[in-house]
Write a protein that holds these residues in place. Sequence first.
Motif, mmCIF file in Angstrom:
data_model
loop_
_atom_site.group_PDB
_atom_site.id
_atom_site.type_symbol
_atom_site.label_atom_id
_atom_site.label_comp_id
_atom_site.label_asym_id
_atom_site.label_seq_id
_atom_site.Cartn_x
_atom_site.Cartn_y
_atom_site.Cartn_z
ATOM 1 N N ALA A 247 0.811 -1.592 0.084
ATOM 2 C CA ALA A 247 -0.022 -0.425 0.107
ATOM 3 C C ALA A 247 1.188 1.500 -0.255
ATOM 4 O O ALA A 247 0.533 2.265 -0.626
ATOM 5 C CB ALA A 247 -0.763 -0.259 1.603
ATOM 6 N N LEU A 248 1.275 1.231 0.794
ATOM 7 C CA LEU A 248 3.441 2.171 0.915
ATOM 8 C C LEU A 248 3.453 2.725 -0.297
ATOM 9 O O LEU A 248 3.065 3.623 -0.950
ATOM 10 C CB LEU A 248 4.063 2.473 1.905
ATOM 11 C CG LEU A 248 5.318 3.454 2.160
ATOM 12 C CD1 LEU A 248 4.399 4.711 2.476
ATOM 13 C CD2 LEU A 248 6.331 3.232 3.103
ATOM 14 N N LEU A 249 3.970 1.361 -1.447
ATOM 15 C CA LEU A 249 4.686 1.325 -2.023
ATOM 16 C C LEU A 249 3.347 2.467 -3.140
ATOM 17 O O LEU A 249 3.814 2.993 -3.786
ATOM 18 C CB LEU A 249 5.183 0.057 -2.884
ATOM 19 C CG LEU A 249 6.483 -0.141 -1.528
ATOM 20 C CD1 LEU A 249 6.620 -1.134 -1.896
ATOM 21 C CD2 LEU A 249 7.503 0.483 -2.239
ATOM 22 N N MET A 250 2.180 1.901 -3.525
ATOM 23 C CA MET A 250 1.286 1.946 -4.221
ATOM 24 C C MET A 250 1.181 3.714 -3.945
ATOM 25 O O MET A 250 1.060 4.759 -5.254
ATOM 26 C CB MET A 250 0.055 1.342 -4.950
ATOM 27 C CG MET A 250 0.517 -0.118 -4.571
ATOM 28 S SD MET A 250 -1.425 -1.097 -4.603
ATOM 29 C CE MET A 250 -2.431 -0.320 -5.855
ATOM 30 N N ALA A 251 1.429 3.992 -2.709
ATOM 31 C CA ALA A 251 0.579 5.605 -2.957
ATOM 32 C C ALA A 251 1.535 6.161 -3.050
ATOM 33 O O ALA A 251 1.252 7.199 -3.436
ATOM 34 C CB ALA A 251 -0.192 5.367 -1.477
ATOM 35 N N GLN A 252 3.415 6.225 -3.082
ATOM 36 C CA GLN A 252 4.334 6.752 -2.938
ATOM 37 C C GLN A 252 4.152 6.917 -4.440
ATOM 38 O O GLN A 252 4.688 7.887 -5.783
ATOM 39 C CB GLN A 252 5.115 5.572 -2.336
ATOM 40 C CG GLN A 252 5.792 6.806 -1.174
ATOM 41 C CD GLN A 252 6.609 5.743 -0.718
ATOM 42 O OE1 GLN A 252 7.185 4.843 -0.873
ATOM 43 N NE2 GLN A 252 6.720 6.495 0.430
ATOM 44 N N GLY A 253 3.717 5.557 -5.358
ATOM 45 C CA GLY A 253 4.359 5.519 -7.077
ATOM 46 C C GLY A 253 3.439 6.596 -7.866
ATOM 47 O O GLY A 253 3.118 7.220 -8.615
ATOM 48 N N ALA A 254 1.420 6.609 -7.036
ATOM 49 C CA ALA A 254 0.603 7.895 -7.819
ATOM 50 C C ALA A 254 1.298 9.087 -7.344
ATOM 51 O O ALA A 254 0.959 9.706 -8.374
ATOM 52 C CB ALA A 254 -0.413 6.726 -7.069
ATOM 53 N N GLY A 255 1.417 8.874 -6.316
ATOM 54 C CA GLY A 255 1.827 10.549 -6.160
ATOM 55 C C GLY A 255 3.572 11.116 -6.317
ATOM 56 O O GLY A 255 3.149 12.032 -6.827
ATOM 57 N N ARG A 256 3.971 9.839 -6.988
ATOM 58 C CA ARG A 256 5.247 10.535 -8.478
ATOM 59 C C ARG A 256 4.419 10.626 -9.430
ATOM 60 O O ARG A 256 5.307 11.722 -10.242
ATOM 61 C CB ARG A 256 6.036 9.738 -7.695
ATOM 62 C CG ARG A 256 7.158 10.029 -7.202
ATOM 63 C CD ARG A 256 8.177 8.933 -6.431
ATOM 64 N NE ARG A 256 8.523 8.314 -5.238
ATOM 65 C CZ ARG A 256 9.183 7.550 -4.818
ATOM 66 N NH1 ARG A 256 7.888 6.306 -5.181
ATOM 67 N NH2 ARG A 256 9.675 7.766 -4.305
ATOM 68 N N LEU A 257 3.661 10.691 -9.618
ATOM 69 C CA LEU A 257 3.605 10.539 -10.946
ATOM 70 C C LEU A 257 1.903 11.519 -11.203
ATOM 71 O O LEU A 257 2.442 12.544 -12.110
ATOM 72 C CB LEU A 257 1.656 9.105 -11.473
ATOM 73 C CG LEU A 257 3.284 8.123 -11.803
ATOM 74 C CD1 LEU A 257 1.626 6.427 -11.798
ATOM 75 C CD2 LEU A 257 3.910 8.108 -12.837
ATOM 76 N N LEU A 258 1.631 12.234 -10.317
ATOM 77 C CA LEU A 258 0.195 13.222 -10.357
ATOM 78 C C LEU A 258 0.395 14.561 -8.726
ATOM 79 O O LEU A 258 0.288 13.709 -7.705
ATOM 80 C CB LEU A 258 -0.676 12.810 -10.091
ATOM 81 C CG LEU A 258 -1.276 12.078 -11.072
ATOM 82 C CD1 LEU A 258 -2.373 11.666 -11.041
ATOM 83 C CD2 LEU A 258 -1.299 12.705 -12.484
ATOM 84 N N ARG A 259 1.275 14.851 -9.429
ATOM 85 C CA ARG A 259 1.800 16.036 -8.631
ATOM 86 C C ARG A 259 1.647 17.769 -7.762
ATOM 87 O O ARG A 259 1.346 17.522 -6.897
ATOM 88 C CB ARG A 259 3.792 16.365 -8.544
ATOM 89 C CG ARG A 259 4.198 14.805 -8.352
ATOM 90 C CD ARG A 259 5.736 15.756 -8.467
ATOM 91 N NE ARG A 259 6.906 14.354 -8.001
ATOM 92 C CZ ARG A 259 7.363 13.907 -6.766
ATOM 93 N NH1 ARG A 259 6.949 14.895 -5.841
ATOM 94 N NH2 ARG A 259 7.985 13.499 -6.293
ATOM 95 N N HIS A 260 0.468 17.701 -9.078
ATOM 96 C CA HIS A 260 0.351 19.277 -9.029
ATOM 97 C C HIS A 260 -1.637 18.997 -9.460
ATOM 98 O O HIS A 260 -1.540 18.102 -9.830
ATOM 99 C CB HIS A 260 0.464 20.212 -9.761
ATOM 100 C CG HIS A 260 2.239 20.289 -9.799
ATOM 101 N ND1 HIS A 260 2.315 20.999 -8.707
ATOM 102 C CD2 HIS A 260 3.653 19.936 -10.702
ATOM 103 C CE1 HIS A 260 4.214 21.284 -8.955
ATOM 104 N NE2 HIS A 260 4.363 20.179 -9.506
ATOM 105 N N VAL A 261 -2.387 19.492 -8.504
ATOM 106 C CA VAL A 261 -3.867 20.382 -9.038
ATOM 107 C C VAL A 261 -4.111 19.568 -10.344
ATOM 108 O O VAL A 261 -4.587 19.526 -10.708
ATOM 109 C CB VAL A 261 -4.224 21.115 -8.403
ATOM 110 C CG1 VAL A 261 -6.188 20.672 -9.000
ATOM 111 C CG2 VAL A 261 -4.055 21.343 -6.591
ATOM 112 N N GLY A 262 -3.164 20.912 -11.704
ATOM 113 C CA GLY A 262 -3.427 20.728 -12.767
ATOM 114 C C GLY A 262 -2.558 19.310 -13.124
ATOM 115 O O GLY A 262 -3.404 19.269 -14.500
#
Length: 88
Positions: free
Chosen positions: A25-40
């Motif tokens: 779960a931690l790795l999935m959340a981190q990976g997704a967070g690295r892909l989409l960093r800004h509201v736009g």
Amino acid sequence: MQARTDAAKAAGRNGFMEVSATHAALLMAQGAGRLLRHVGDRGVVAVLDPRLETKRYGGFLKASMPRFWQTTNPETVRGALKRLVQQL
């Protein structure tokens, strides 16, 4: 990780959920967070492993992800990708 899993099992807890699923779960959340960093930012985060929908731990993994719109319909995803390409 194996030692922590064994310790959890010895204490009567679910070693898989406590150690392996939590790590995944931690790795999935981190990976997704690295892909989409800004509201736009726009895009599609696709998890193509059916266990996310079919296994008991799938809900736990999905709950760890940032708040994303979810679908299991491939046509819906294709439509979203087409709309994203048109915006470029």
